[in-house]
Design an enzyme around this catalytic site. Sequence first.
Site, PDB file in Angstrom:
ATOM      1  N   THR A 167       0.945  -1.070  -0.221  1.00  0.00           N
ATOM      2  CA  THR A 167      -0.035   0.082  -0.088  1.00  0.00           C
ATOM      3  C   THR A 167       1.010   1.186   0.020  1.00  0.00           C
ATOM      4  O   THR A 167       2.101   1.103   0.187  1.00  0.00           O
ATOM      5  CB  THR A 167      -0.887   0.009   1.266  1.00  0.00           C
ATOM      6  OG1 THR A 167      -0.023   0.309   2.450  1.00  0.00           O
ATOM      7  CG2 THR A 167      -1.658  -1.296   1.409  1.00  0.00           C
ATOM      8  N   VAL A 215       7.453  -2.049   7.043  1.00  0.00           N
ATOM      9  CA  VAL A 215       7.542  -0.777   7.060  1.00  0.00           C
ATOM     10  C   VAL A 215       8.057  -0.169   5.746  1.00  0.00           C
ATOM     11  O   VAL A 215       9.023  -0.553   5.433  1.00  0.00           O
ATOM     12  CB  VAL A 215       8.169  -0.399   8.405  1.00  0.00           C
ATOM     13  CG1 VAL A 215       8.095   1.280   8.234  1.00  0.00           C
ATOM     14  CG2 VAL A 215       7.606  -0.876   9.686  1.00  0.00           C
ATOM     15  N   LYS A 216       7.153   0.702   5.302  1.00  0.00           N
ATOM     16  CA  LYS A 216       7.794   1.230   4.029  1.00  0.00           C
ATOM     17  C   LYS A 216       8.489   2.507   4.234  1.00  0.00           C
ATOM     18  O   LYS A 216       7.371   3.394   4.849  1.00  0.00           O
ATOM     19  CB  LYS A 216       6.539   1.209   3.005  1.00  0.00           C
ATOM     20  CG  LYS A 216       6.882   0.989   1.408  1.00  0.00           C
ATOM     21  CD  LYS A 216       5.522   1.077   0.661  1.00  0.00           C
ATOM     22  CE  LYS A 216       5.500   0.868  -0.740  1.00  0.00           C
ATOM     23  NZ  LYS A 216       4.413   1.032  -1.350  1.00  0.00           N
ATOM     24  N   VAL A 217       9.777   2.846   3.790  1.00  0.00           N
ATOM     25  CA  VAL A 217      10.145   4.124   4.095  1.00  0.00           C
ATOM     26  C   VAL A 217      10.688   4.590   2.573  1.00  0.00           C
ATOM     27  O   VAL A 217      11.107   3.688   1.821  1.00  0.00           O
ATOM     28  CB  VAL A 217      11.360   3.901   5.131  1.00  0.00           C
ATOM     29  CG1 VAL A 217      11.175   3.600   6.421  1.00  0.00           C
ATOM     30  CG2 VAL A 217      12.504   3.288   4.568  1.00  0.00           C
TER      31      VAL A 217
END
Length: 217
Positions: A27, A82-84
Amino acid sequence: MKFFVDTAEIDQIAELNDLGMVDGVTTNPSLIKKSGRDILGVTKEICALVSGPVSAEVTATQADDMIAEGRKLGQIADNIAVKVPLTWDGLKACKTLRDEGLMVNVTLCFSANQALLAAKAGASFISPFIGRLDDINLDGMSLIEDIRIIYDNYGFETEILAASIRTVNHVLDSARIGADVITAPPNVIKSLASHPLTEKGLAAFLADIEQTGQKIL
Ligand code: E4P
């Protein structure tokens, strides 16, 4: 090759998941907005639906804030990645969150050198955006090729997650090159099944059997 589905629409994820087509979900803030759902609520629902990694993106820009957001996202479920973003602060957040045992997907990657840094920061996934490079007349697929070569040269374990996939040819080329994962919208994954000769052949078979008057059931 693993298939991640690039959406926050629960019903579409469920349909593909029931067919065994979903190895994970990605997402981003724009997809959350499109879904009209609350980020924490919808992410929790997706995590309960699929067993593979579910990428949820931080919205802070400073490393410390990204780390705090990442820790909160990581509490949602064990399968959160976790998207960074691929910024210097994003790399700092990646290193810390990985050291704490969370999966991290480093996103918005547009160069092989960026991908090299993400691997050195211990990223679980690197997300090169193919479609957005093609949009500005650059070659998105050659970026996937370059990253594959570099990661293989040095044995980096970061998985190449080909992202911003817009066409079935992006999927085919990613598979040829050896991307570990593709993430694509549900309509692109479903259209992999389409071929005009399949439709033409099926229509002819059905017409012929109808003329015989036979039925199986
Ligand atoms: C990947 O993780 C992103 O969510 C996505 O692939 C971006 O695709 P787009 O460029 O079509 O928005």
